[in-house]
Design a protein around this motif. Structure first.
Motif, mmCIF file in Angstrom:
data_model
loop_
_atom_site.group_PDB
_atom_site.id
_atom_site.type_symbol
_atom_site.label_atom_id
_atom_site.label_comp_id
_atom_site.label_asym_id
_atom_site.label_seq_id
_atom_site.Cartn_x
_atom_site.Cartn_y
_atom_site.Cartn_z
ATOM 1 N N LEU A 275 0.823 -1.224 0.000
ATOM 2 C CA LEU A 275 0.000 0.000 0.000
ATOM 3 C C LEU A 275 0.850 1.265 0.000
ATOM 4 C CD1 LEU A 275 -2.756 -1.086 2.542
ATOM 5 C CD2 LEU A 275 -3.110 -0.604 0.114
ATOM 6 N N ARG A 276 0.330 2.304 -0.675
ATOM 7 C CA ARG A 276 0.985 3.614 -0.667
ATOM 8 C C ARG A 276 0.398 4.441 0.475
ATOM 9 N NH1 ARG A 276 2.635 5.208 -6.276
ATOM 10 N NH2 ARG A 276 1.634 3.718 -7.635
ATOM 11 N N PRO A 277 1.217 4.894 1.385
ATOM 12 C CA PRO A 277 0.692 5.721 2.485
ATOM 13 C C PRO A 277 0.000 6.986 1.983
ATOM 14 C CG PRO A 277 3.035 5.193 2.804
ATOM 15 C CD PRO A 277 2.652 4.669 1.459
ATOM 16 N N GLU A 278 0.493 7.533 0.846
ATOM 17 C CA GLU A 278 -0.081 8.801 0.350
ATOM 18 C C GLU A 278 -1.508 8.631 -0.175
ATOM 19 O OE1 GLU A 278 2.504 7.164 -0.999
ATOM 20 O OE2 GLU A 278 2.726 7.544 -3.158
ATOM 21 N N ALA A 279 -1.937 7.371 -0.346
ATOM 22 C CA ALA A 279 -3.309 7.126 -0.814
ATOM 23 C C ALA A 279 -4.318 7.166 0.335
ATOM 24 C CB ALA A 279 -3.379 5.781 -1.521
ATOM 25 N N PHE A 280 -3.797 7.306 1.550
ATOM 26 C CA PHE A 280 -4.686 7.282 2.714
ATOM 27 C C PHE A 280 -4.860 8.674 3.291
ATOM 28 C CE2 PHE A 280 -3.568 2.977 2.060
ATOM 29 C CZ PHE A 280 -4.653 2.259 2.505
ATOM 30 N N PRO A 281 -5.998 8.958 3.941
ATOM 31 C CA PRO A 281 -7.088 8.038 4.236
ATOM 32 C C PRO A 281 -7.805 7.590 2.964
ATOM 33 C CG PRO A 281 -7.706 10.286 4.790
ATOM 34 C CD PRO A 281 -6.254 10.305 4.443
ATOM 35 N N THR A 282 -8.223 6.337 2.948
ATOM 36 C CA THR A 282 -8.894 5.786 1.776
ATOM 37 C C THR A 282 -10.253 6.457 1.577
ATOM 38 O OG1 THR A 282 -9.802 3.784 0.802
ATOM 39 C CG2 THR A 282 -9.807 3.895 3.184
ATOM 40 N N THR A 283 -10.729 6.455 0.334
ATOM 41 C CA THR A 283 -12.038 7.053 0.050
ATOM 42 C C THR A 283 -13.169 6.040 0.208
ATOM 43 O OG1 THR A 283 -11.520 6.602 -2.248
ATOM 44 C CG2 THR A 283 -11.272 8.874 -1.509
ATOM 45 N N PHE A 284 -12.817 4.759 0.477
ATOM 46 C CA PHE A 284 -13.879 3.758 0.617
ATOM 47 C C PHE A 284 -14.731 4.017 1.861
ATOM 48 C CE2 PHE A 284 -10.717 1.020 -1.780
ATOM 49 C CZ PHE A 284 -11.382 1.158 -2.981
ATOM 50 N N CYS A 285 -16.038 3.826 1.703
ATOM 51 C CA CYS A 285 -16.969 4.018 2.816
ATOM 52 C C CYS A 285 -16.731 2.936 3.880
ATOM 53 C CB CYS A 285 -18.410 3.879 2.343
ATOM 54 S SG CYS A 285 -18.889 5.021 1.045
ATOM 55 N N PRO A 286 -17.085 3.199 5.116
ATOM 56 C CA PRO A 286 -17.039 2.142 6.126
ATOM 57 C C PRO A 286 -17.925 0.970 5.688
ATOM 58 C CG PRO A 286 -17.408 4.275 7.153
ATOM 59 C CD PRO A 286 -17.519 4.481 5.674
ATOM 60 N N GLY A 287 -17.399 -0.234 5.778
ATOM 61 C CA GLY A 287 -18.173 -1.419 5.401
ATOM 62 C C GLY A 287 -18.105 -1.782 3.944
ATOM 63 N N CYS A 288 -17.341 -1.028 3.157
ATOM 64 C CA CYS A 288 -17.245 -1.285 1.708
ATOM 65 C C CYS A 288 -16.601 -2.647 1.467
ATOM 66 C CB CYS A 288 -16.416 -0.195 1.044
ATOM 67 S SG CYS A 288 -16.150 -0.490 -0.723
ATOM 68 N N GLY A 289 -17.225 -3.425 0.575
ATOM 69 C CA GLY A 289 -16.701 -4.749 0.251
ATOM 70 C C GLY A 289 -15.418 -4.725 -0.557
ATOM 71 N N HIS A 290 -15.074 -3.560 -1.100
ATOM 72 C CA HIS A 290 -13.872 -3.483 -1.925
ATOM 73 C C HIS A 290 -12.589 -3.605 -1.093
ATOM 74 C CE1 HIS A 290 -16.667 -2.707 -4.969
ATOM 75 N NE2 HIS A 290 -16.434 -1.439 -5.251
ATOM 76 N N VAL A 291 -12.686 -3.285 0.199
ATOM 77 C CA VAL A 291 -11.488 -3.360 1.048
ATOM 78 C C VAL A 291 -11.074 -4.816 1.284
ATOM 79 C CG1 VAL A 291 -10.435 -2.718 3.251
ATOM 80 C CG2 VAL A 291 -11.929 -1.102 2.049
ATOM 81 N N PRO A 292 -11.999 -5.704 1.708
ATOM 82 C CA PRO A 292 -11.603 -7.115 1.804
ATOM 83 C C PRO A 292 -11.174 -7.704 0.457
ATOM 84 C CG PRO A 292 -13.952 -6.838 2.294
ATOM 85 C CD PRO A 292 -13.338 -5.480 2.289
ATOM 86 N N LEU A 293 -11.722 -7.216 -0.649
ATOM 87 C CA LEU A 293 -11.265 -7.693 -1.960
ATOM 88 C C LEU A 293 -9.808 -7.276 -2.193
ATOM 89 C CD1 LEU A 293 -11.479 -8.898 -4.790
ATOM 90 C CD2 LEU A 293 -12.631 -6.801 -5.547
ATOM 91 N N MET A 294 -9.530 -6.020 -1.857
ATOM 92 C CA MET A 294 -8.166 -5.494 -2.012
ATOM 93 C C MET A 294 -7.168 -6.341 -1.220
ATOM 94 S SD MET A 294 -6.892 -1.581 -1.441
ATOM 95 C CE MET A 294 -7.140 -1.367 0.307
ATOM 96 N N THR A 295 -7.496 -6.636 0.026
ATOM 97 C CA THR A 295 -6.544 -7.395 0.845
ATOM 98 C C THR A 295 -6.488 -8.856 0.391
ATOM 99 O OG1 THR A 295 -8.231 -7.761 2.542
ATOM 100 C CG2 THR A 295 -6.770 -5.869 2.840
ATOM 101 N N ALA A 296 -7.581 -9.368 -0.176
ATOM 102 C CA ALA A 296 -7.554 -10.743 -0.708
ATOM 103 C C ALA A 296 -6.563 -10.823 -1.877
ATOM 104 C CB ALA A 296 -8.953 -11.160 -1.161
ATOM 105 N N ILE A 297 -6.511 -9.765 -2.686
ATOM 106 C CA ILE A 297 -5.546 -9.733 -3.795
ATOM 107 C C ILE A 297 -4.119 -9.756 -3.228
ATOM 108 C CG2 ILE A 297 -4.683 -8.347 -5.734
ATOM 109 C CD1 ILE A 297 -7.674 -7.324 -6.023
ATOM 110 N N PHE A 298 -3.887 -8.940 -2.201
ATOM 111 C CA PHE A 298 -2.550 -8.930 -1.570
ATOM 112 C C PHE A 298 -2.187 -10.315 -1.043
ATOM 113 C CE2 PHE A 298 -3.357 -4.224 -0.283
ATOM 114 C CZ PHE A 298 -3.115 -3.826 -1.582
#
Lengths: 259, 385
Positions: A13-36
């Motif tokens: 992850l790039r620190p400069e991309a945070f805080p993330t724009t994803f809403c709390p509870g967004c399913g895209h975050v677990p998808l992102m970490t699944a890719i990692f």
């Protein structure tokens, strides 16, 4: 969420991309970490892949979060851009990560043609059944009856079954999992990274802001109960299957090669 | 203004010397001479011969070709390939250009070098596929949303198709931008004597490891361009972005800087980009202005006007965009009459009127019926002034 993610995935992850724009509870975050996790499982570096995305919330999974080469393109076109990258630099891994609106609606033509051509890329479609970024309009994947901004009395159009669509177009690696099926999703992404041709993964995601909020109170939200595996489905009647979404790997036939 | 592209004289991979060849085939040959090794396209008349010829050339030169599912995908694949370090191109005609314009804007915003050949046919819409026109010249400049500048060249002969194609690739590399070769059916389907170079000057994009890829303080305003796999963790986006490519969705300062720099880099590059040719009297009383296939007729008409003893000249616009403003104003300095010759309902004439307001009388000889403008028509139009 940001600090925990950055601690857990400092290489990815790039620190400069945070805080993330994803809403709390967004399913895209677990998808992102699944890719990692899939990359870690395979012992692969994110940096050896070019990540291509289109327009919409899911397209922001790689861009700007991933510490790797990312190509954030126009709406619906990431697979076409990825085709050019892969063809011109065949030694590079190419992964497309985009949403259902992007890949299956405006970009549907590129999706079926990449499947037909067997372009050796991994395409992950984060399907949250809705146009989330623009406020929750009906999508080509919205289930019948679901409430959206543009279907206030329920969706009347039948949705695409993306896996069937891509299978029919000739893809040999087609799979679907809910982002809550963590182990299965990670293992499937890892297997896709080994696949020589076009690999398509539909990751059923969650949009608490635009989809769940309107549909969960009516019993039409996304929960684990909504899903059955291919094996479970075999013992079920058509009536029992009707409200369910079948998950698993639909095609793994490596006998046919287009090129 | 210093350009940071690397310039090198290279041997042509094709045999040099005289040839008798079709215009579209000449574009393909010139492209591979310029170093193009990636082509993505979609069939469309009257440009399809370019794609066919590229396949033949790539067969021996190890280029990569894909016929995409549509024009949207063709230019998308070209942009993807360009970021792997390849010199890449596509070719189309008006209806295809319309579909490519969205990603042409993306390529301009992400500063991606590529060549887009537009062999113009008469329109609007499907129009007449095999008939010539020059109806897309304003679309090239103003067709995209948001307003972005472009480099567009207008060849008038098979020789110029060769020379301008090579030059277009060099300009694309030097300015990190798409370049449009605004050919037309007249020159695309023309067979004519020409000479292929034995050696050519090839420009390569500037790259300095670690330098920001989307902004620079260098006077050229053209940033360093890495490719995928250089370890730069590229963030490429059509959204407004800072020097490192990070999306800046609401910063007015970054937005202003991006908008300004994308325009200004072409303004600063005018000396390198803008080319015109002048025939007849240097600062005549009667100035003809033309470009592309139509300039052939204008040049013939000029010969007859000079034979008649008229004080006449022709300014041929080899570069359409950025528009040759100073060249036009200098050529028209002593003119009473300026006659613009173009195959559309009046497009470049608007630019000429804008630049010569309060000056000579500007009129146009226009034709948009799918027929080539003839020398005798231009002569008659000039005599009627």
């Amino acid at each position: 969420m940001s600090e925990r993610l950055l601690t857990q995935y400092p290489e990815e992850l790039r620190p400069e991309a945070f805080p993330t724009t994803f809403c709390p509870g967004c399913g895209h975050v677990p998808l992102m970490t699944a890719i990692f996790e899939a990359y870690r499982l395979k012992g692969l570096k994110l940096r050896d892949t070019t990540f291509v995305s289109g327009i919409g919330c899911a397209s922001w999974i790689p861009s700007p979060h991933f510490k790797a080469d990312t190509l954030h393109t126009t709406h619906g076109r990431p697979i076409a851009f990825a085709t050019g990258v892969k063809l011109a630099a065949p030694q590079r891994r190419v992964m497309v990560i985009s949403g259902d609106g992007d890949l299956a609606s405006i970009g549907g033509n590129h999706l079926i043609h990449a499947a037909r051509r067997d372009v050796p890329i991994v395409a992950i479609c984060a399907n949250n059944f809705i146009y989330g970024m623009t406020g929750g309009q009906v999508a080509a994947t919205t289930p019948l009856g679901h409430i959206t901004l543009t279907t206030p009395w329920g969706n009347e159009e039948p949705p695409f079954d993306l896996c069937k669509l891509v299978l029919a177009a000739g893809a040999r690696f087609v799979a679907r999992w809910y982002v809550g099926h963590r182990r299965e999703l990670i293992e499937t992404i890892a297997a896709a990274l080994d696949h020589e041709g076009f690999a398509f993964i539909e990751a059923i995601s969650l949009c608490p802001t635009a989809h769940e909020r309107r549909n969960k109170p009516r019993g039409m939200g996304v929960t684990k109960d909504l899903f059955v595996t291919i094996e479970q489905a075999q013992g079920m009647t058509e009536q029992e299957l009707e409200p369910k979404i079948v998950c698993g790997r639909f095609a793994a036939d490596s006998t046919r090669r287009n090129k | 203004m210093s350009i940071r592209a690397t310039k090198q004289i290279e041997n042509s991979p094709l045999p040099g010397g005289p040839a008798f060849i079709q215009g579209n085939e000449a574009i393909a040959d010139a492209a591979v001479i310029a170093g193009c090794r990636f082509f993505a396209g979609y069939p469309i008349t009257p440009s399809s011969e370019i794609m066919r010829r590229m396949i033949e050339r790539f067969h021996t030169l190890d280029g990569r070709f894909v016929q995409m599912e549509d024009e949207l995908g063709s230019i998308a694949a070209v942009i993807g390939a360009a970021w792997t370090g390849a010199k890449a191109m596509t070719a189309t005609s008006g209806p295809g250009l319309s579909l490519m314009i969205e990603n042409l804007g993306y390529a301009t915003m992400t500063e991606t070098p590529l060549l887009l050949v537009n062999v113009q046919r008469v329109g609007p819409s499907t129009g007449q596929a095999t008939r010539p026109a020059q109806g897309d010249v304003m679309q090239a400049r103003w067709g995209g949303h948001g307003g972005f500048p472009c480099i567009a060249l207008a060849p008038s002969s098979v020789q110029e198709l060769i020379d301008f194609t090579i030059r277009a690739f060099n300009l694309a590399e030097a300015f990190r931008t798409p370049v449009l070769l605004m050919a037309d059916e007249i020159v695309g389907h023309l067979r004519e004597n020409c000479v292929f170079p034995e050696q050519v000057e090839i420009w390569q994009r500037y790259y300095a490891p670690g330098e920001p890829p989307f902004d620079t303080d260098h006077p050229s305003l053209v940033p360093s361009m890495p490719k995928f796999g250089d370890g730069e963790d590229l963030l490429i986006t059509g959204s407004t972005h800072d020097a490192r490519g990070l999306r800046m969705a609401s910063s007015a300062e970054v937005q202003a800087r991006v908008s300004w720099r994308l325009h200004e880099k072409f303004e600063r590059g005018r000396d390198e980009i803008v080319r015109t040719q002048h025939f007849g009297e240097a600062q005549p009383k009667l100035l003809l202005v033309s470009y592309g296939g139509s300039a052939r007729a204008a040049r013939q008409a000029l010969t007859r006007l000079l034979d008649q003893g008229r004080d006449a000249g022709l300014l041929k616009l080899d570069t359409l965009w950025p528009f040759p403003e100073q060249q036009l104003q200098a050529a028209a300095a002593k003119a009473d009459q300026v006659l613009v010759v173009e195959a559309n309902c009046g497009q470049i004439v608007l630019e000429v009127e804008r630049l010569l307001r309060n000056g000579p009388r500007v009129t146009a000889h226009l034709r948009h019926d799918g027929e080539a403008i003839t020398p005798s028509e231009v002569l008659a139009a000039a005599e009627a002034l």
